[in-house]
Design a protein around this motif. Structure first.
Motif, mmCIF file in Angstrom:
data_model
loop_
_atom_site.group_PDB
_atom_site.id
_atom_site.type_symbol
_atom_site.label_atom_id
_atom_site.label_comp_id
_atom_site.label_asym_id
_atom_site.label_seq_id
_atom_site.Cartn_x
_atom_site.Cartn_y
_atom_site.Cartn_z
ATOM 1 N N ILE A 70 74.983 106.036 -16.117
ATOM 2 C CA ILE A 70 75.470 104.711 -16.509
ATOM 3 C C ILE A 70 76.744 104.328 -15.748
ATOM 4 O O ILE A 70 77.484 103.454 -16.169
ATOM 5 C CB ILE A 70 75.732 104.637 -18.028
ATOM 6 N N ALA A 71 76.959 104.998 -14.607
ATOM 7 C CA ALA A 71 78.180 104.729 -13.827
ATOM 8 C C ALA A 71 78.266 103.280 -13.367
ATOM 9 O O ALA A 71 79.352 102.767 -13.093
ATOM 10 C CB ALA A 71 78.249 105.670 -12.623
ATOM 11 N N ASP A 72 77.118 102.620 -13.282
ATOM 12 C CA ASP A 72 77.132 101.231 -12.806
ATOM 13 C C ASP A 72 77.669 100.261 -13.857
ATOM 14 O O ASP A 72 77.792 99.065 -13.600
ATOM 15 C CB ASP A 72 75.733 100.801 -12.367
ATOM 16 N N ARG A 73 77.994 100.766 -15.054
ATOM 17 C CA ARG A 73 78.598 99.900 -16.078
ATOM 18 C C ARG A 73 80.113 99.789 -15.929
ATOM 19 O O ARG A 73 80.747 98.979 -16.601
ATOM 20 C CB ARG A 73 78.305 100.437 -17.472
ATOM 21 N N VAL A 74 80.706 100.623 -15.087
ATOM 22 C CA VAL A 74 82.165 100.617 -14.905
ATOM 23 C C VAL A 74 82.490 100.054 -13.529
ATOM 24 O O VAL A 74 82.215 100.692 -12.513
ATOM 25 C CB VAL A 74 82.752 102.040 -15.052
ATOM 26 N N VAL A 102 75.376 109.677 -3.541
ATOM 27 C CA VAL A 102 74.413 108.834 -4.250
ATOM 28 C C VAL A 102 75.034 108.306 -5.542
ATOM 29 O O VAL A 102 74.856 107.128 -5.899
ATOM 30 C CB VAL A 102 73.111 109.612 -4.549
ATOM 31 N N ILE A 103 75.770 109.156 -6.247
ATOM 32 C CA ILE A 103 76.456 108.729 -7.467
ATOM 33 C C ILE A 103 77.445 107.617 -7.139
ATOM 34 O O ILE A 103 77.531 106.597 -7.833
ATOM 35 C CB ILE A 103 77.199 109.904 -8.135
ATOM 36 N N PHE A 104 78.209 107.802 -6.063
ATOM 37 C CA PHE A 104 79.185 106.788 -5.673
ATOM 38 C C PHE A 104 78.483 105.471 -5.334
ATOM 39 O O PHE A 104 78.968 104.388 -5.658
ATOM 40 C CB PHE A 104 80.006 107.271 -4.479
ATOM 41 N N HIS A 106 75.838 104.466 -6.685
ATOM 42 C CA HIS A 106 75.324 103.919 -7.946
ATOM 43 C C HIS A 106 76.422 103.234 -8.757
ATOM 44 O O HIS A 106 76.120 102.378 -9.600
ATOM 45 C CB HIS A 106 74.690 105.050 -8.762
ATOM 46 N N ILE A 107 77.660 103.597 -8.521
ATOM 47 C CA ILE A 107 78.773 102.973 -9.241
ATOM 48 C C ILE A 107 78.818 101.485 -8.911
ATOM 49 O O ILE A 107 78.453 101.063 -7.818
ATOM 50 C CB ILE A 107 80.098 103.673 -8.868
ATOM 51 N N SER A 108 79.290 100.699 -9.870
ATOM 52 C CA SER A 108 79.383 99.249 -9.660
ATOM 53 C C SER A 108 80.555 98.947 -8.741
ATOM 54 O O SER A 108 81.652 98.589 -9.179
ATOM 55 C CB SER A 108 79.569 98.540 -11.011
ATOM 56 N N LEU A 109 80.335 99.121 -7.446
ATOM 57 C CA LEU A 109 81.386 98.915 -6.448
ATOM 58 C C LEU A 109 81.500 97.417 -6.164
ATOM 59 O O LEU A 109 80.684 96.840 -5.446
ATOM 60 C CB LEU A 109 81.058 99.698 -5.175
ATOM 61 N N GLU A 110 82.520 96.794 -6.725
ATOM 62 C CA GLU A 110 82.659 95.343 -6.644
ATOM 63 C C GLU A 110 83.359 94.894 -5.358
ATOM 64 O O GLU A 110 83.191 93.748 -4.935
ATOM 65 C CB GLU A 110 83.445 94.834 -7.861
ATOM 66 N N TYR A 111 84.157 95.795 -4.764
ATOM 67 C CA TYR A 111 84.890 95.399 -3.557
ATOM 68 C C TYR A 111 85.271 96.649 -2.779
ATOM 69 O O TYR A 111 85.859 97.578 -3.328
ATOM 70 C CB TYR A 111 86.150 94.620 -3.945
ATOM 71 N N HIS A 112 84.884 96.692 -1.521
ATOM 72 C CA HIS A 112 85.245 97.799 -0.630
ATOM 73 C C HIS A 112 85.107 97.264 0.791
ATOM 74 O O HIS A 112 84.009 97.049 1.286
ATOM 75 C CB HIS A 112 84.323 98.995 -0.856
#
Length: 379
Positions: A70-74, A102-104, A106-112
């Motif tokens: 559920i990492a994509d919720r943060v 892969v986990i990274f 999956h995270i909700s990366l909003e800006y990079h």
């Protein structure tokens, strides 16, 4: 076990809350893992390793697995300041993506800035939208030091001409947690080396909120992902040392877990690079290894899919996860000897540098005594 029970209950409540949030990613984590040839068994083995790495009982492994799924919720907002992008490279550059990568992803990366397609005005709008839409709930990761001289104008970025100093203050204001990724963001790094004309500083020196420092040039991808997993699981920062580094990652000296430690204790040292001792894997202390003064988990976690790390590859540790390492640890190919060591002592966080200086002398004396004993042995 009472403290662990309370922590586990906190983790269960935190994950239950996050599960109520609509997933950001359309593809479930398990499907992403399968696309990269990573089985469920591999994933569960990874969760057990991460649990151990975080110094948690193995009974926490299910929480780690749920947190990853559920990492994509943060939301995660990743800013680049005065840096070389090496910390991002540490995490994403791999011919075959690791589970951490892969986990990274999956995270909700909003800006990079390195990973996103947007640029110019669109990038600015994306950042402003993310900061406003997720205010109070996002994790802020910062890569690079913050120049502060001349009101921060040594780092002026973007089409609106904002300084890095302005950006970090604005972004930190609405962050639920702040992670300084790499020594530059944590302590200023090479940008802060003497004479430091831009007055570059670590993130924690320019904002007034708690900051997790992930020292290292670069830090291990596991230290980055592990810290994010901890916050996702528990909604709080892990236990930190006196330099705000997670104790689970920086609680032991490089020297303590080095595969060459037995050579050190036996008085077997490389005298110069390329000699027979170097070929036989002798201790690198005499050619400048700073492992006895450096706190990091490089020997146990390594880099590039756990392939290697500098000492295993044949060069001494340069102490890159320590504050002011560029000045305090130089010359990188000579032992420190009697110089003051600005680091932690293995017994307590509050031990002063005077005792650490004595520790340095003791290490030097031990090295000399070891060599003397070996000489007598050889005769």
């Amino acid at each position: 076990m009472g403290q662990y029970d309370a922590l586990y209950n906190r983790g269960e409540k935190r994950i239950a809350e996050l599960q109520k949030i609509t997933p950001v990613k359309s593809t479930p984590l398990q499907q992403k893992l399968e696309q990269h040839g990573i089985s469920r068994r591999d994933f569960m083995t990874w969760t057990a390793k991460v649990t151990t790495m975080l110094s948690l009982p193995l009974s926490f492994s299910p929480l780690v697995a749920q947190a990853a799924e559920i990492a994509d919720r943060v939301p995660l907002i990743w800013l680049h300041m005065a840096e070389c992008t090496g910390c991002s490279e540490s995490l994403i550059r791999a011919d075959t993506p690791s589970i951490d990568a892969v986990i990274f992803d999956h995270i909700s990366l909003e800006y990079h800035e390195t990973l996103m397609a947007a640029s110019g005005w669109q990038a600015e709008e994306n950042l402003e939208h993310a900061l406003e839409a997720y205010k109070g709930g996002y994790v802020l990761a910062v890569e690079g030091a913050i120049p502060t001289a001349n009101n921060g104008h040594f780092l002026t970025v973007g089409c609106k001409g904002h300084t890095g100093l302005d950006i970090i203050h604005h972004a930190a204001e609405g962050a639920a947690a702040i992670v300084s990724v790499g020594t530059c963001a944590a302590f200023g790094g090479v940008q802060a080396a003497s004479p430091n004309p831009t007055e570059a500083k670590g993130v924690g020196e320019v904002i007034h909120k708690p900051v997790v420092n992930l020292g290292g040039c670069p830090p291990s991808e596991k230290n980055i992902v592990g810290t994010l997993m901890y916050f996702i699981m528990f909604g709080k920062l892990p236990a930190l040392d006196m330099y705000n580094r997670p104790k689970w990652a920086y609680g032991a000296r490089v020297h303590d877990n080095c595969e060459r430690r037995g050579r050190f204790d036996a008085g077997e040292f490389v005298e110069k690079f390329g000699d027979q001792g170097a070929k036989d894997g002798y201790c690198l202390y005499k050619v400048g290894c700073k492992g006895p003064y450096t706190y990091n988990n490089c020997p146990t976690e390594r880099f590039n899919h756990h392939t290697s790390w500098p000492v295993l590859a044949g060069h001494g540790c340069i102490g890159c996860s320590e504050p002011n390492f560029w000045d305090a640890m130089a010359d990188f190919e000579k032992p420190l000897g009697r110089r003051d060591i600005h680091s932690l002592d293995m017994t307590a966080d509050m031990i002063g540098t005077a005792i650490l200086g004595v520790t340095a002398v003791g290490i030097g004396a031990h090295a000399v005594a070891g060599v003397f004993a070996k000489d007598v042995e050889d005769k």
